[in-house]
Design a protein around this motif. Sequence first.
Motif, PDB file in Angstrom:
ATOM      1  N   THR A 142      27.479 -33.663 -26.164  1.00  0.00           N
ATOM      2  CA  THR A 142      26.517 -34.445 -27.116  1.00  0.00           C
ATOM      3  C   THR A 142      26.497 -33.595 -28.260  1.00  0.00           C
ATOM      4  OG1 THR A 142      25.039 -35.105 -25.112  1.00  0.00           O
ATOM      5  CG2 THR A 142      23.975 -35.016 -27.144  1.00  0.00           C
ATOM      6  N   LEU A 143      26.422 -32.263 -28.246  1.00  0.00           N
ATOM      7  CA  LEU A 143      26.645 -31.480 -29.617  1.00  0.00           C
ATOM      8  C   LEU A 143      27.753 -31.704 -30.210  1.00  0.00           C
ATOM      9  CD1 LEU A 143      24.582 -28.266 -28.544  1.00  0.00           C
ATOM     10  CD2 LEU A 143      23.706 -30.250 -29.834  1.00  0.00           C
ATOM     11  N   GLU A 144      28.941 -31.957 -29.515  1.00  0.00           N
ATOM     12  CA  GLU A 144      30.200 -31.975 -30.164  1.00  0.00           C
ATOM     13  C   GLU A 144      30.336 -33.524 -30.821  1.00  0.00           C
ATOM     14  OE1 GLU A 144      32.645 -29.872 -30.864  1.00  0.00           O
ATOM     15  OE2 GLU A 144      31.443 -28.558 -29.957  1.00  0.00           O
ATOM     16  N   ILE A 145      29.504 -34.595 -30.343  1.00  0.00           N
ATOM     17  CA  ILE A 145      29.535 -35.829 -30.885  1.00  0.00           C
ATOM     18  C   ILE A 145      28.600 -35.673 -32.177  1.00  0.00           C
ATOM     19  CG2 ILE A 145      28.677 -38.230 -30.459  1.00  0.00           C
ATOM     20  CD1 ILE A 145      29.881 -37.813 -27.807  1.00  0.00           C
ATOM     21  N   TYR A 146      27.583 -35.116 -31.774  1.00  0.00           N
ATOM     22  CA  TYR A 146      26.618 -35.132 -32.969  1.00  0.00           C
ATOM     23  C   TYR A 146      26.901 -34.316 -34.329  1.00  0.00           C
ATOM     24  CZ  TYR A 146      23.124 -33.038 -36.109  1.00  0.00           C
ATOM     25  OH  TYR A 146      22.236 -32.780 -37.275  1.00  0.00           O
ATOM     26  N   SER A 167      20.431 -22.354 -26.089  1.00  0.00           N
ATOM     27  CA  SER A 167      19.981 -23.047 -27.190  1.00  0.00           C
ATOM     28  C   SER A 167      19.621 -22.216 -28.554  1.00  0.00           C
ATOM     29  CB  SER A 167      18.420 -23.674 -26.894  1.00  0.00           C
ATOM     30  OG  SER A 167      18.614 -24.594 -26.047  1.00  0.00           O
ATOM     31  N   SER A 168      19.355 -21.070 -28.757  1.00  0.00           N
ATOM     32  CA  SER A 168      19.437 -20.060 -29.625  1.00  0.00           C
ATOM     33  C   SER A 168      20.689 -20.089 -30.308  1.00  0.00           C
ATOM     34  CB  SER A 168      18.861 -18.786 -29.506  1.00  0.00           C
ATOM     35  OG  SER A 168      18.603 -18.040 -30.767  1.00  0.00           O
ATOM     36  N   GLU A 169      22.029 -19.830 -29.540  1.00  0.00           N
ATOM     37  CA  GLU A 169      23.182 -19.703 -30.161  1.00  0.00           C
ATOM     38  C   GLU A 169      23.545 -21.304 -30.567  1.00  0.00           C
ATOM     39  OE1 GLU A 169      25.903 -18.371 -27.344  1.00  0.00           O
ATOM     40  OE2 GLU A 169      25.030 -16.374 -27.056  1.00  0.00           O
ATOM     41  N   ASP A 173      24.888 -22.365 -34.264  1.00  0.00           N
ATOM     42  CA  ASP A 173      26.161 -23.185 -34.430  1.00  0.00           C
ATOM     43  C   ASP A 173      25.949 -24.212 -35.151  1.00  0.00           C
ATOM     44  OD1 ASP A 173      28.869 -23.812 -33.904  1.00  0.00           O
ATOM     45  OD2 ASP A 173      28.111 -25.311 -32.586  1.00  0.00           O
ATOM     46  N   LEU A 174      24.442 -24.973 -35.174  1.00  0.00           N
ATOM     47  CA  LEU A 174      24.350 -26.004 -36.002  1.00  0.00           C
ATOM     48  C   LEU A 174      23.918 -25.595 -37.318  1.00  0.00           C
ATOM     49  CD1 LEU A 174      22.517 -28.129 -33.238  1.00  0.00           C
ATOM     50  CD2 LEU A 174      24.758 -28.624 -34.013  1.00  0.00           C
ATOM     51  N   SER A 175      23.737 -24.634 -37.761  1.00  0.00           N
ATOM     52  CA  SER A 175      22.972 -24.482 -39.053  1.00  0.00           C
ATOM     53  C   SER A 175      23.880 -24.772 -40.165  1.00  0.00           C
ATOM     54  CB  SER A 175      22.638 -22.930 -39.050  1.00  0.00           C
ATOM     55  OG  SER A 175      21.809 -22.580 -40.201  1.00  0.00           O
ATOM     56  N   SER A 176      24.989 -24.719 -40.061  1.00  0.00           N
ATOM     57  CA  SER A 176      25.690 -24.983 -41.418  1.00  0.00           C
ATOM     58  C   SER A 176      25.810 -26.555 -41.631  1.00  0.00           C
ATOM     59  CB  SER A 176      27.151 -24.377 -41.123  1.00  0.00           C
ATOM     60  OG  SER A 176      28.007 -24.892 -39.878  1.00  0.00           O
ATOM     61  N   HIS A 218      15.745 -25.821 -42.375  1.00  0.00           N
ATOM     62  CA  HIS A 218      16.154 -27.141 -41.799  1.00  0.00           C
ATOM     63  C   HIS A 218      14.938 -27.974 -41.518  1.00  0.00           C
ATOM     64  CE1 HIS A 218      20.097 -25.428 -42.046  1.00  0.00           C
ATOM     65  NE2 HIS A 218      19.813 -24.761 -41.158  1.00  0.00           N
ATOM     66  N   TYR A 219      15.033 -29.260 -41.408  1.00  0.00           N
ATOM     67  CA  TYR A 219      13.745 -30.139 -41.316  1.00  0.00           C
ATOM     68  C   TYR A 219      13.794 -30.040 -39.606  1.00  0.00           C
ATOM     69  CZ  TYR A 219      10.674 -33.712 -41.040  1.00  0.00           C
ATOM     70  OH  TYR A 219       9.438 -34.621 -40.877  1.00  0.00           O
ATOM     71  N   THR A 220      12.430 -29.794 -39.197  1.00  0.00           N
ATOM     72  CA  THR A 220      12.266 -29.652 -37.661  1.00  0.00           C
ATOM     73  C   THR A 220      11.138 -30.550 -37.067  1.00  0.00           C
ATOM     74  OG1 THR A 220      12.599 -27.151 -38.053  1.00  0.00           O
ATOM     75  CG2 THR A 220      11.823 -27.872 -36.044  1.00  0.00           C
TER      76      THR A 220
END
Length: 305
Positions: A142-146, A167-169, A173-176, A218-220
Motif C-alpha cells: 500500500t505504501l509503495e503504491i501511495y 509506523s514511526s519509520e 520514509d514518507l516525509s520527503s 505535514h498536514y495531519t
Amino acid sequence: MEAISKKFFLHLSSSSVLDRLAKKWGPKFGANKIVGGETFEEAVPLIQDLNSQGLHITVDHLGEFVSSEKEARQRAQECIQTIQMISSHQLTSQVSVKLTSLGLDIRHDVVWENMIAIMDEAQKHDVVVTIDMEDSTRTEKTLEIYKSLKERYDNIGTVIQSYLYRSSEDLDDLSSYDPYLRLVKGAYKEPGKVAFVEKSDVDENLKHLIEKNLLNGHYTAIASHDDAMIEFTKAFAVENNIPTDQFEFQMLYGMRNDTQMALLKEGYKVRVYLPYGDDWYGYFMRRLAERPANVSFAIKGLFKK
C-alpha cells in the motif's frame, strides 16, 4: 476486559453468517445511522446536510477483498462516478478507497491501472483521494503504491496505524513526499510480532506520530474518538505554534456528534468518515473492536431518533 472485547468484535467481524443477516436486516435495526445509504446517490442529501453544518466529509464505498478483475474494475468505475457526483453536486467531500477492492490481491497492474483512472478523474475535479490502510500483510504494498502515485498527483493521501511497530519509520520514509496522512490506532487483528498488544502503547505511539508529523510540517488528520487524544492534539498544537489549518479531526458518521459540533465551534476543522453500501457489517465490527467505548456511542446513535 478491553482486550477481550477487541478480540470478540474482531471475531464477529469475520462471520459470514452474521454478515448475510446484517445485509438483510440492517436497515430495520438502524444501520442507516452509521452508513450513509446503500448507494452514493442516497448519501448525497445527507452529505449536503452535513456540509451545511460546517462538516467536511470523506466517503467510502464499503467492501474489500474482491477476487475478480472484473469486480475490481467495476469498483473503480463506481469510485469515478462518485467523484463526478461530488463535483456536480458541489459537495465538500473527499473519497477514501481500499486497494483490496481495486485488485491489490489480484495483480499489481490491475490495482495500478484502477488507481490511475481514479486519480486522473479526481485531479480533474480537484477531489482528494485517501488510500485506506488495511491489515499489516498489505502495508508495504500500500505504501509503495501511495509513494508512486504521490510522485504524479498532489491530491492523494494515505493512512498510518499506530498499533504497528513500523509506523514511526514509515513516517520518516514518507516525509520527503510531503504526505497528507490520516493517523489512526488501527482496527485489524494483528500478531504481537508486528503490533503493540497493550492499548497504552498504541496510544503513546499515536501521540508520537501526531507530534512527528505536525513538527515535520505535514498536514495531519487525527482520526480518533478518544477525548484524551483530541485534547492532547489541541494542547500540542498551541504549545508548538502549529496552525489550525495544518490538521483536522476525523470521526465516524453517527458517533460523537456532539463532540464534532463542539470542535467546529472551537474553530477546528472536522471531517466525518461516511461509508455507504450494504457491506457494512465488517466495517462496523472493526470500529467497535478499535475502541470498545464506541459500543455506547453506537447504541445511542442507532436508536436515537
